[in-house]
Design a protein around this motif. Structure first.
Motif, short mmCIF file in Angstrom:
data_model
loop_
_atom_site.label_atom_id
_atom_site.label_comp_id
_atom_site.label_asym_id
_atom_site.label_seq_id
_atom_site.Cartn_x
_atom_site.Cartn_y
_atom_site.Cartn_z
N LEU A 125 -9.72 -13.39 13.69
CA LEU A 125 -9.73 -12.36 14.72
C LEU A 125 -8.85 -11.18 14.33
O LEU A 125 -9.28 -10.01 14.38
N PHE A 126 -7.61 -11.46 13.92
CA PHE A 126 -6.70 -10.36 13.62
C PHE A 126 -7.05 -9.66 12.31
O PHE A 126 -6.78 -8.46 12.17
N VAL A 127 -7.66 -10.35 11.39
CA VAL A 127 -8.03 -9.72 10.12
C VAL A 127 -9.26 -8.84 10.29
O VAL A 127 -9.27 -7.66 9.92
N TYR A 128 -10.32 -9.40 10.87
CA TYR A 128 -11.60 -8.69 10.87
C TYR A 128 -11.85 -7.84 12.12
O TYR A 128 -12.71 -6.96 12.09
N VAL A 129 -11.11 -8.08 13.20
CA VAL A 129 -11.30 -7.26 14.41
C VAL A 129 -10.19 -6.22 14.54
O VAL A 129 -10.46 -5.04 14.76
N PHE A 130 -8.94 -6.66 14.37
CA PHE A 130 -7.81 -5.75 14.56
C PHE A 130 -7.15 -5.32 13.25
O PHE A 130 -6.22 -4.50 13.27
N GLY A 131 -7.60 -5.83 12.13
CA GLY A 131 -6.91 -5.63 10.87
C GLY A 131 -6.73 -4.18 10.47
O GLY A 131 -5.65 -3.77 10.05
N GLY A 132 -7.80 -3.39 10.60
CA GLY A 132 -7.71 -1.99 10.20
C GLY A 132 -6.72 -1.22 11.04
O GLY A 132 -5.84 -0.52 10.52
N ALA A 133 -6.81 -1.36 12.37
CA ALA A 133 -5.92 -0.61 13.27
C ALA A 133 -4.47 -1.07 13.13
O ALA A 133 -3.55 -0.25 13.05
N LEU A 134 -4.25 -2.37 13.10
CA LEU A 134 -2.89 -2.88 12.99
C LEU A 134 -2.30 -2.59 11.62
O LEU A 134 -1.10 -2.34 11.49
N GLY A 135 -3.15 -2.62 10.59
CA GLY A 135 -2.67 -2.28 9.26
C GLY A 135 -2.15 -0.85 9.20
O GLY A 135 -1.10 -0.58 8.61
N ALA A 136 -2.88 0.08 9.82
CA ALA A 136 -2.41 1.46 9.87
C ALA A 136 -1.12 1.59 10.67
O ALA A 136 -0.22 2.35 10.33
N GLY A 137 -1.04 0.79 11.75
CA GLY A 137 0.13 0.87 12.62
C GLY A 137 1.41 0.39 11.97
O GLY A 137 2.49 0.85 12.31
N ILE A 138 1.33 -0.54 11.02
CA ILE A 138 2.55 -1.04 10.37
C ILE A 138 2.82 -0.32 9.06
O ILE A 138 3.65 -0.74 8.28
N GLY A 139 2.06 0.75 8.82
CA GLY A 139 2.29 1.54 7.61
C GLY A 139 1.57 1.03 6.39
O GLY A 139 1.95 1.35 5.27
N ALA A 140 0.49 0.28 6.62
CA ALA A 140 -0.27 -0.23 5.47
C ALA A 140 -1.40 0.71 5.08
O ALA A 140 -2.24 0.37 4.27
N GLY A 141 -1.41 1.92 5.67
CA GLY A 141 -2.42 2.89 5.30
C GLY A 141 -3.82 2.50 5.72
O GLY A 141 -4.80 3.01 5.18
N GLY A 142 -3.94 1.62 6.69
CA GLY A 142 -5.26 1.20 7.14
C GLY A 142 -5.93 0.22 6.22
O GLY A 142 -7.09 -0.12 6.42
#
Length: 271
Positions: free
Chosen positions: A51-68
Motif C-alpha cells: 500500500l505505502f509503496v505503490y499507492v503513497f510511495g511517490g507522494a511520500l517520497g517527495a515529501g521526505i526529500g526523495a525527489g519523488g
C-alpha cells in the motif's frame, strides 16, 4: 491417592529445558494445524508494504526529500515494515495463551510433573520462531520489489538479532496480556496498539514532518530508536546513541513481560 494431590519433584534445569521444548513442539503443531493465524500476521505487514509503496510511495517520497523517487522511498519504508512484522506475532501469542488459560488445559498440566515455567516458555519460543519465518518472507518480498540495502553480513546479523530480541520481548508482554484477558476476543484486541505503534514513529515519514505534539511522541516512543537502529544497520544511516536506547527498550519490554506474565500465571494456577 489421586495424581492431583501428589507434589511433583522440583524440576532441574535440564527437565525445565526438556519440558519447554515439549511445549514448543506442541505450539508448532498447533500452528501447522491452524495456519490461519500465521497467515494473518504475514498478510498485514505485506499489505502495508504494498500500500505505502505503490499507492503513497511517490507522494511520500517527495515529501521526505526523495525527489519523488519510489525506489528511494522503498529503502526508507522497508525497515519500518520489517519492524512491524517483528511485532505482528503479539496478537497470536496473546490468543494462544488465553485459549490455554480459558479452556482448562493448564489445569491438566498442573497434575503433571512438568516445569510450570515451560508452559509460558513454549508459547514465547513458538512466537519467536513464527515471527522469524514472517521476517524472512517480508524481507524477501521487500527485496523483490526494489529494497536495496548495503549492509554487510555482520550488519545483517545485528539487525536480525535486534528484531528477534524485540520479538522475544513482545512475546512475553503479549503472553501477560493473554493471561489477563477473560476471553479470546479481548486477548486479540489487547496487543493491537503495540503492533501499530511503529507507524507513530519514524517508520513511514520522519518525525520532523509531524505536528509538534505528535513529533514529541514519535521521537520518544520505544519503536523509533529501534527503527532508526535497524535503518542504520541496513542502509548505513547514522545510528548515534539510538542503538543503545533500542537495546534498553527491548530489555525493558522483555523484563516487564516476563515478570508480569509469571506473576499472573502463578496467581492463576494457585487458585
Amino acid at each position: 491417592m489421586s495424581t492431583a494431590t501428589l507434589a511433583p519433584a522440583k524440576p532441574t534445569r535440564s527437565y525445565a529445558l526438556r519440558d519447554s521444548l515439549t511445549m514448543l513442539r506442541r505450539n508448532i503443531k498447533h500452528m501447522q494445524r491452524y495456519p490461519s493465524m500465521t497467515i494473518s500476521i504475514l498478510v498485514m505487514p505485506l499489505l502495508m508494504l504494498l500500500l505505502f509503496v505503490y499507492v503513497f510511495g511517490g507522494a511520500l517520497g517527495a515529501g521526505i526529500g526523495a525527489g519523488g523517487d519510489r525506489g528511494d522511498y522503498i529503502n526508507y519504508l522497508v525497515p519500518g515494515i520489517i519492524l512491524m512484522a517483528a511485532t505482528s506475532g503479539a496478537v497470536a501469542t496473546a490468543v494462544s495463551v488465553c485459549t490455554d488459560m480459558t479452556e482448562g488445559i493448564v489445569n491438566r498440566f498442573r497434575t503433571m510433573s512438568i516445569s510450570r515455567g515451560s508452559i509460558l516458555t513454549g508459547h514465547v519460543m513458538g512466537s519467536v520462531l513464527q515471527v522469524a519465518a514472517v521476517l524472512v518472507l517480508v524481507t524477501g518480498v521487500s527485496l523483490a520489489i526494489g529494497f536495496r540495502p548495503d549492509a554487510s553480513v555482520v550488519e545483517w546479523a545485528a539487525a536480525a538479532g535486534l528484531l528477534l530480541f524485540l520479538a522475544f520481548g513482545m512475546a512475553w508482554l503479549s503472553a501477560a496480556m493473554g493471561m489477563g484477558a477473560k476471553t479470546v476476543e479481548s486477548a486479540s484486541n489487547a496487543p493491537l496498539p503495540l503492533t501499530f505503534l511503529p507507524f507513530l514513529g519514524s517508520a513511514v515519514v520522519p518525525p520532523e514532518s509531524m505536528p509538534t505534539a505528535l513529533r514529541w511522541f514519535a521521537e520518544y516512543q520505544p519503536f523509533t530508536p529501534i527503527n532508526e537502529t535497524l535503518r542504520g544497520l541496513l542502509l548505513g544511516t547514522d545510528i548515534g546513541n539510538a542503538g543503545w536506547i533500542a537495546l534498553a527498550w527491548c530489555t525493558a519490554l522483555a523484563a516487564l513481560g516476563y515478570f508480569w506474565s509469571r506473576a499472573v500465571f502463578n496467581r492463576e494456577v494457585t487458585r
